[in-house]
Design a protein around this motif. Structure first.
Motif: not given
Length: 166
Positions: A96-100
């Motif tokens: 999720a952090e990478q996607t953000a």
């Protein structure tokens, strides 16, 4: 732990196997969310069974300690699924952090692309580019502006005089 894995049903074993790092590395964010929901559902099931069976056995055994010993199987399964849920949660947080970050980079790239370009502007800061029209601030000469400035100066003079008379 190996003994507990052997006591799982086929579906439960496959679910726990899907929570290994090598398996989760292939999954995208949506698949991880689905896996997280499935693991949480199983964890909640065994926690609930542990609590309910423990409450019934307290009455039968006469003590909470004896009831706990008789309810180890559900406790171990709940713990196994809790560990699996923790693994999925950690991986989901990373993805999720990478996607953000990717979304932020895309947004910034779009903003840079949509921003006006100042490539042909003189950047030494010495003058404002114009088409030869002399720009003069004419607002300073308006009667309203002159009255406003005189009023401000007079108010300041009155304040200073008041302080001087103290």
């Amino acid at each position: 732990m190996a003994k507990m894995l052997k006591s799982l049903t086929d579906d439960e074993f496959l679910l726990v196997r899907d929570t290994r790092k090598t398996r989760m590395a292939e999954l995208d964010e949506d698949d991880l969310i689905a896996l997280h929901s499935r693991v949480r559902k199983h964890r909640n099931k065994y926690v609930k069974l542990y609590h309910r069976a423990g409450a019934k056995k307290v009455v039968q055994k006469g003590a909470r300690g004896a009831a706990k010993a008789a309810n180890k199987h559900n406790a171990r399964k709940a713990e196994l699924f809790e560990d699996a849920l923790a693994r999925v949660s950690r991986r989901l947080a990373v993805v999720a952090e990478q996607t953000a970050l990717e979304l932020k980079q895309e947004r910034l790239a779009r903003a840079r692309k949509d921003a006006p370009s100042f490539g042909g502007v003189d950047t030494d800061g010495s003058r404002v580019p114009s088409e030869g029209v002399i720009r003069v601030d004419r607002t300073r000469e308006s009667p309203g502006r002159m009255k406003y400035e005189a009023s401000t100066i007079a108010a300041g003079d009155r304040r200073q005089a008041k302080k001087d008379n103290r």
